[in-house]
Scaffold this motif. Structure first.
Motif, PDB file in Angstrom:
ATOM      1  N   SER A  35       8.002   0.050   0.435  1.00  0.00           N
ATOM      2  CA  SER A  35       6.047   0.142   0.583  1.00  0.00           C
ATOM      3  C   SER A  35       5.718   1.739   0.660  1.00  0.00           C
ATOM      4  O   SER A  35       6.469   2.710   0.891  1.00  0.00           O
ATOM      5  CB  SER A  35       5.995  -0.571   1.881  1.00  0.00           C
ATOM      6  N   LEU A  57      -2.130   9.166   1.592  1.00  0.00           N
ATOM      7  CA  LEU A  57      -2.200   7.724   1.923  1.00  0.00           C
ATOM      8  C   LEU A  57      -2.799   7.293   3.459  1.00  0.00           C
ATOM      9  O   LEU A  57      -3.167   6.237   3.766  1.00  0.00           O
ATOM     10  CB  LEU A  57      -0.704   7.294   2.117  1.00  0.00           C
ATOM     11  N   SER A 106      -1.385  -1.256  -5.045  1.00  0.00           N
ATOM     12  CA  SER A 106      -0.665  -2.050  -3.897  1.00  0.00           C
ATOM     13  C   SER A 106       0.298  -1.752  -3.236  1.00  0.00           C
ATOM     14  O   SER A 106       0.966  -0.677  -3.690  1.00  0.00           O
ATOM     15  CB  SER A 106      -0.218  -3.570  -4.558  1.00  0.00           C
ATOM     16  N   ASN A 107       0.642  -1.840  -2.095  1.00  0.00           N
ATOM     17  CA  ASN A 107       1.516  -1.370  -0.954  1.00  0.00           C
ATOM     18  C   ASN A 107       2.923  -1.073  -1.527  1.00  0.00           C
ATOM     19  O   ASN A 107       3.546  -0.017  -1.638  1.00  0.00           O
ATOM     20  CB  ASN A 107       1.719  -2.171   0.249  1.00  0.00           C
ATOM     21  N   VAL A 143       3.196   1.721  -4.429  1.00  0.00           N
ATOM     22  CA  VAL A 143       2.898   3.103  -4.052  1.00  0.00           C
ATOM     23  C   VAL A 143       4.118   3.895  -4.214  1.00  0.00           C
ATOM     24  O   VAL A 143       3.896   4.926  -4.774  1.00  0.00           O
ATOM     25  CB  VAL A 143       2.390   2.852  -2.704  1.00  0.00           C
ATOM     26  N   GLU A 148      -3.564   3.710  -0.973  1.00  0.00           N
ATOM     27  CA  GLU A 148      -3.631   2.057  -0.966  1.00  0.00           C
ATOM     28  C   GLU A 148      -4.694   1.614  -1.397  1.00  0.00           C
ATOM     29  O   GLU A 148      -5.765   1.901  -0.770  1.00  0.00           O
ATOM     30  CB  GLU A 148      -3.178   1.989   0.601  1.00  0.00           C
TER      31      GLU A 148
END
Length: 483
Positions: free
Chosen positions: A62, A86, A411-412, A415, A426
Motif C-alpha cells: 500500500s 503522500l 488508489s492506495n 501507489v 493518494e
C-alpha cells in the motif's frame, strides 16, 4: 547405565551408544551446530523476502506505508531531505516521525531504484535479530533450545504481521533491541548500551525503550553507564518530540502527541487510560498481552528484561487508536526480541531442571506452530500466493501508460507501483496535490482508506467534470488523464 526393566544388556549397551552418539552429534563443539544461528538467519530472510516480494507483485502493498518510505528513501538517494508527497505537497518526512536511519538504504536505492530494496532490506534486518538470540541459547541451553528459540522468534506473530504489511522503520529497531538485550543478559553492559543508543535514530518513542534498558544496565551493576544511557534515552525522545519534529512539521508541533497520549478526553480519561484501561476492556489489549507472552510459555515473565516491552505497550494501549491495541500491522515487531531474550534470560538466570526445560521448549514450539496459520508468514505455503491474478496484469497495462516523472493520484494499493518513478499521491486524500496529470483507480469496492466506494465514484465524476478524460479501462481499473 542402570538396567532398564525388560531391556537386554546387549540392547541396553546399544541404546547407550546411540544416545552418546546423538549427544556428540548435537554438541555445540561440532561445526555445523555453531553455524546454526547463521542458517536460521538465511532461512528466515528467505521466507520474509518471499512473502513480502510476492505481496508486492500481487499488488497487495500500500501507499501507506510502503509508498511513504519509498518516497523517503528516494529523496535521500538524490541528496535531499525526505519529501513525502503522500503526506502533502512538499511535506518533509522528518516532521512526521524522526527516522533518519532509513537514509542508510539510500546508496542501495540509488543503485536499484525499486521498492524491492526496502522489502529485501527489511527481510534481512528482521532475520538478523535471530543471530544473538540463538547464539545465546546455544551457549547456555544447548542446540535444541537454539533452534526452538530461533524459530520461535523468527516465526512469531509479531514479526509475521510486520513482514506482511509493507516496509517500516521499525525493521531497524528489531535487531538493535535483540543485540542489546542479549548482550545485557550475558553481562556485556557496554555493548548493550551501544546497541540500545542506535534506537534513537529509528523512531522518537524508542528513546523510552533506551531509558528502560539503561535502568536494567544500572540494575545489573553498571550504575554510571546505565544512568547515562537512561538519561540519553529520555533526552533523545524529548528533543525529537519537542524540537526536531516540530521544526519540520508544517503545523509546528508533534502530530501524534494528543493522539497517542489520550489527553483528548481530559485528565480523568488520561488517568484511566494509563491505569485500568491498559489491561481492561476493550478486549484487544488483553488478547495482545496474552499472545505476547504465550509463545514463550510465559517464562519471559521470569526475567527483568521483559520490562523493555513496557514503553511500547504503554503508548499503544493509552492511545485512542484501536489499531494500536491489536496484533495486526508492525506495532508488535519490536516486542518479539524482547520476550524471547527474556525467555532465554529467565531460563539461564533462574535455572530449571532438564525436564522443565524440555517441557518449556515443547510448549514454545507448539504455540509457535499453532499461531503460524492466522498470520502472514503462512502465505508462503499457500498455493494462491504463487499465482498472479489476471486483474494484476490488467492494472499493469494501464500503469505502463503513465510516463515517468508525471504527477499521479492513485488508489492506495496502486501507489507503491508508481512511487519509484512518479510523484504520486493518494486519490481522495484531503490535502493531496490538486489536479495531478493522471488519475488511476481501482473501481471495485476500494478499502475505506482513504475513501469508500461511493465517495470515490463521486470524486471520479467531479474529476471528469473538471476536464479529465478516460484514457483507458482494463479489468477493474480506470485511467484518467488531464491534457
Amino acid at each position: 547405565m542402570p538396567a532398564e526393566p525388560g531391556l537386554p544388556r546387549r540392547g541396553q549397551g546399544r541404546l547407550a551408544e546411540v544416545l552418546a552418539a546423538g549427544r556428540r552429534y548435537l554438541s555445540p563443539a561440532r561445526g555445523w551446530v555453531r553455524w546454526s544461528p547463521w542458517a536460521l538467519l538465511g532461512f528466515l530472510a528467505a521466507v520474509y523476502a518471499a512473502v513480502s516480494v510476492r505481496m508486492h507483485q500481487r499488488m497487495l502493498t500500500s501507499g501507506y506505508d510502503l509508498g511513504i518510505f519509498e518516497q523517503t528513501v528516494r529523496s535521500y538517494a538524490h541528496g535531499h531531505l525526505p519529501v513525502v508527497e503522500l503526506k502533502g505537497p512538499g511535506y518533509i518526512g522528518l516532521g512526521d516521525h524522526f527516522s533518519p536511519i532509513v537514509a542508510t538504504l539510500a546508496p542501495f536505492y540509488r543503485l536499484w531504484p525499486s521498492p524491492y530494496v526496502l522489502l529485501l532490506a527489511q527481510a534481512l534486518l528482521m532475520a538478523a535479530a535471530v543471530v544473538p538470540l540463538s547464539r545465546w541459547a546455544l551457549r547456555a541451553l544447548g542446540p535444541a533450545a537454539a533452534w526452538i528459540v530461533g524459530l520461535g522468534y523468527g516465526l512469531s506473530w509479531g514479526i509475521a504481521s510486520a513482514v506482511g504489511f509493507d516496509f517500516h522503520e521499525i525493521a531497524f529497531a528489531v535487531p538493535l533491541v535483540s543485540f542489546s538485550l542479549c548482550a545485557l543478559g550475558q553481562g556485556r553492559l557496554r555493548a548493550a548500551a551501544l546497541w540500545a543508543l542506535g534506537l534513537l535514530l529509528v523512531k522518537e518513542d524508542l528513546g523510552l525503550t533506551v531509558a528502560v534498558i539503561g535502568l536494567l544496565i544500572a540494575w545489573r551493576g553498571g550504575r554510571r553507564l546505565g544512568t547515562a544511557t537512561a538519561l540519553a534515552g529520555v533526552a533523545g525522545t524529548l528533543l525529537e518530540v519537542l524540537v526536531v519534529i516540530p521544526a519540520f512539521n508544517p503545523a509546528g508541533h508533534y502530530p501524534y502527541l494528543d493522539y497517542v497520549s489520550g489527553v483528548s478526553g481530559g485528565f480523568a480519561s488520561l488517568v484511566y487510560r494509563w491505569t485500568v484501561g491498559l489491561v481492561a476492556a476493550p478486549d484487544p489489549k488483553s488478547t495482545t498481552l496474552v499472545l505476547l507472552m504465550a509463545p514463550t510459555a510465559f517464562m519471559a515473565l521470569r526475567s527483568p528484561l521483559v520490562w523493555a516491552a513496557a514503553p511500547t505497550l504503554l503508548w499503544r494501549f493509552s492511545s485512542d487508536n484501536f489499531l494500536y491495541w491489536e496484533t495486526r500491522f508492525q506495532y508488535s515487531a519490536v516486542l518479539m526480541p524482547v520476550v524471547f531474550a527474556a525467555l532465554v534470560d529467565g531460563l539461564v538466570r533462574k535455572p530449571v531442571g532438564r525436564r522443565l526445560l524440555r517441557h518449556t521448549l515443547i510448549v514454545v514450539a507448539v504455540v509457535t506452530a499453532l499461531l503460524l496459520p492466522p498470520f502472514p508468514l503462512f502465505q508462503a505455503v499457500q498455493p494462491g500466493t504463487w499465482r498472479t491474478p489476471a486483474r494484476v496484469a490488467a492494472a499493469r497495462q494501464l500503469l505502463a501508460r503513465i510516463p515517468d516523472g508525471a504527477t499521479v493520484a492513485a488508489s492506495n494499493l496502486l501507489v507503491p507501483q508508481l512511487s519509484g518513478r512518479t510523484t504520486v499521491t493518494e486519490f481522495g486524500l484531503p490535502g493531496s496535490r490538486p489536479d495531478p496529470q493522471w488519475i488511476i483507480v481501482d473501481t471495485t469496492a476500494p478499502r475505506d482508506f482513504p475513501v469508500g466506494s461511493e465517495q470515490q465514484a463521486r470524486l471520479i465524476e467531479q474529476a471528469m467534470a473538471r476536464g479529465y478524460r478516460r484514457e483507458g479501462h482494463a479489468g477493474d481499473y480506470l485511467l484518467l488523464h488531464r491534457p
